[in-house]
Scaffold this motif. Structure first.
Motif, PDB file in Angstrom:
ATOM      1  N   ARG A 178      35.712 -10.447  32.573  1.00 47.01           N
ATOM      2  CA  ARG A 178      35.712  -9.347  33.525  1.00 47.01           C
ATOM      3  C   ARG A 178      35.279  -9.861  34.897  1.00 47.01           C
ATOM      4  N   LEU A 182      33.241  -4.481  22.478  1.00 46.21           N
ATOM      5  CA  LEU A 182      33.965  -3.841  23.580  1.00 46.21           C
ATOM      6  C   LEU A 182      34.463  -2.437  23.243  1.00 46.21           C
ATOM      7  N   ASN A 192      34.841 -12.516  26.426  1.00 44.62           N
ATOM      8  CA  ASN A 192      35.127 -11.236  27.059  1.00 44.62           C
ATOM      9  C   ASN A 192      35.133 -11.471  28.565  1.00 44.62           C
ATOM     10  N   ASP A 210      39.775  -3.341  33.065  1.00 45.69           N
ATOM     11  CA  ASP A 210      38.558  -3.857  33.686  1.00 45.69           C
ATOM     12  C   ASP A 210      37.976  -5.040  32.908  1.00 45.69           C
ATOM     13  N   GLU A 211      38.439  -5.218  31.673  1.00 43.98           N
ATOM     14  CA  GLU A 211      37.924  -6.304  30.835  1.00 43.98           C
ATOM     15  C   GLU A 211      38.908  -6.556  29.705  1.00 43.98           C
ATOM     16  N   VAL A 238      39.428  -1.344  28.615  1.00 43.45           N
ATOM     17  CA  VAL A 238      39.485  -2.638  27.930  1.00 43.45           C
ATOM     18  C   VAL A 238      40.869  -2.793  27.303  1.00 43.45           C
TER      19      VAL A 238
END
Length: 566
Positions: free
Chosen positions: A276, A415, A274, A298-299, A422
């Protein structure tokens, strides 16, 4: 094929260095190297030479044997340009066969680099020359397809420069995510076969969480744990960015006001990451090397073998680039900084995610917690009536998801409940219009496994049992393929030699092109494929130990077009 001995190769390298009055490279002197400083060595041009050899690698407190290319782990960045003819001479200095697969590249199948499928492999002391026209641009990578060498460091990035420069960014970095372990890959495989929970250090206990007693008994009956997220974890892995562990202080410089392109490649053996940069939005511009409409997030979760290109405009200061393992057992860390020598502070690891009823392929609602539903679930674990007759439900299959559903909109384990944006597959749209083609045939492939015995397969059949029965496509046939995940683990499924279109809700002219797709636990993913690359191609889960345990097939595309041939 030309044959060189290791001694002759080193002697030739030494002679060339002396003749040009340049220092001989350390890898040719046989020295122990760790990684290229702050990135990669780079090879380019019309005639590229790569040498595979044994080396030693160290990061933090962990050190051990590695397979290096041109003396580094990761190996050098291979830079090509769209429209050129690539000629890559690969010499194997190991005492075992080796290979290089050019992941995501469109090329004649005999240069795809999969031993036993598209070529015999490269014998010790021999050189194999890959030669093919470069028909694309974007971010890709290369890795061994021999045994478990990829885990030991045999991988590296590829950038193919476009014939048309992109004005949207000022600075360009590769971010190759991977892992290092001092444990031999075959020892990892042995431990997984003995007990699939060997590397788990954070299993859910009898008193943790808000799970009902009935639910706990159900998990126990299946001999599974809802925190069984990753097979191999930070208990043995150090997570790397460009070959640097968290203690290595990797810094990527920028000037305030610059737009920075990050080419993120998941070159790991087993880890979903993941990604970010806390406080810094990311604009996704490519997926698997193919242009997509810009989408700000953002991720994002990146499965093994996927690539995402993003553009960021960081404010003045130092920002932590975080690649957190999906099971939260560790992270890769780098600093994106406008102040040389200043190290950003990464955030702490987040709470470990827990699998749910949906990950078992069941609808999650209040009625599922009753006694009757538990009985129904237990019956469904290996209920042959739930799958087509060509799926072999035997010792290699310990679960059948009763209600698998399309999970293209799922952002990845851990997430789905974060408070920021996301990336989801449903956010991706092809930037260029796809040719309009009607689907001519539909097929369904089931991802199957027995986690306790560590057996993995397609349709209940291991690769060793299906080598004479490939998946067959007619040349230029348009096929819709539905992948149904009967297991409780996410699988990144990769098709060699082709790009397929994700059926993700976009109109058929803008379905995004990819070469690898994550199929979520207990879920399904669908793609449309125009089988226009003739030859024999590997098709497999890109979790290395799953592929090694049998989750692989061969796709054959025939007949060859007139004037072409095998």
């Amino acid at each position: 094929m030309v044959s060189f001995s290791r001694r002759n190769l080193i002697r030739s390298t030494a002679a060339l260095a002396a003749a040009s009055a340049l220092p001989m490279p350390a890898w040719a002197r046989g020295q122990s190297l760790t990684h290229a400083k702050n990135g990669f060595g780079e090879v380019s041009g019309e005639d590229i030479r790569l040498a595979i050899g044994n080396h030693h690698f160290m990061t933090g407190s962990r050190s051990g044997h590695a397979v290096a290319v041109n003396g580094t782990v990761p190996g050098p960045l291979v830079r090509l340009r769209e429209g050129q003819t690539a000629r890559l001479q690969v010499t194997n200095n190991l005492d075992e066969d080796s290979s290089i697969h050019w992941h995501g590249l469109l090329l004649p199948f005999q240069f795809d680099g999969v031993p036993g499928v598209s070529f015999p492999g490269i014998k010790p002391g021999e050189t194999f020359t890959y030669e093919f026209p470069v028909r694309q641009n974007g971010t890709y990578w290369w890795h061994s397809h021999s045994g478990l060498q990829e885990q030991a460091g045999h991988y590296g990035p590829i950038i193919i420069d476009s014939a048309d420069p992109d004005p949207r960014y000022d600075r360009d970095y590769v971010m190759l995510l991977s892992e290092f372990t001092p444990m031999h890959p075959h020892e990892i495989m042995r431990k997984l076969k003995v007990g699939e929970h060997y590397f788990q250090r954070d299993m859910l206990t009898a008193t943790e969480g808000d799970m009902s007693g009935e639910m706990r008994r159900m998990w126990g009956k299946m001999r599974m744990n809802p925190r069984d997220i990753s097979d191999v974890t930070g208990s043995t892995y150090t997570f790397l960015i460009n070959g640097h562990g968290p203690q290595d202080d990797l810094q990527l410089a920028f000037q305030p006001g610059e737009r920075v392109r990050l080419r993120v490649i998941n070159g790991s053996a087993m880890t979903f990451f993941n990604v970010r940069i806390p406080g810094v939005p990311m604009m996704v511009i490519q997926a698997d090397g193919q242009d997509v409409d810009e989408v700000q997030v953002d991720e994002f979760q990146i499965g093994v073998a996927e690539t995402y290109d993003v553009i960021v405009s960081p404010p003045d200061g130092s920002h932590a680039i975080v690649a957190e393992a999906m099971d939260r057992s560790g992270m890769g860390v780098a600093s994106l900084t406008s102040h040389k020598g200043h190290r950003a502070t990464p955030p702490p690891l987040r709470e470990i995610p827990t699998l749910t009823m949906v990950d078992m392929g069941m609808m999650e609602h209040s009625g599922m917690a009753g006694k009757d539903s538990m009985g129904g679930m237990d019956h469904s674990m290996r209920d042959k009536s739930l799958v087509p007759s060509d799926v072999e439900v035997g010792a290699g299959v310990d679960m059948i998801a009763p209600m698998p559903m399309d999970r293209m909109d799922f952002p990845g384990l851990g997430l789905d409940k974060v408070p920021h944006r996301v990336l989801r597959y449903t956010d991706l749209k092809a930037k260029r219009i796809n040719p309009h083609r009607k689907v001519e045939r539909e097929m369904e492939i089931h991802l199957t496994g027995n986690m306790e015995r560590y057996m993995w397969s397609f349709d209940g059949k291991k690769f060793t049992a299906v080598t004479d029965d490939p998946i067959r496509f007619g040349y230029d046939e348009r096929v819709r393929v539905k992948l149904v995940n009967q297991t409780m683990m996410a699988h990144p499924i990769h098709l060699h030699g082709h790009f397929f279109e994700l059926v993700n809700g976009a109109d058929h002219m803008h379905q995004p092109l990819k070469h690898t797709v994550i199929v979520q636990p207990g879920g399904a993913a669908t793609f449309d494929l125009t089988a226009n690359e003739p030859g024999d191609w590997a098709f497999h889960c890109h979790l290395l130990y799953h592929m090694h345990a049998g989750m692989m097939q061969v796709v054959t595309v025939r007949p060859f077009p007139e004037g072409d041939g095998a």
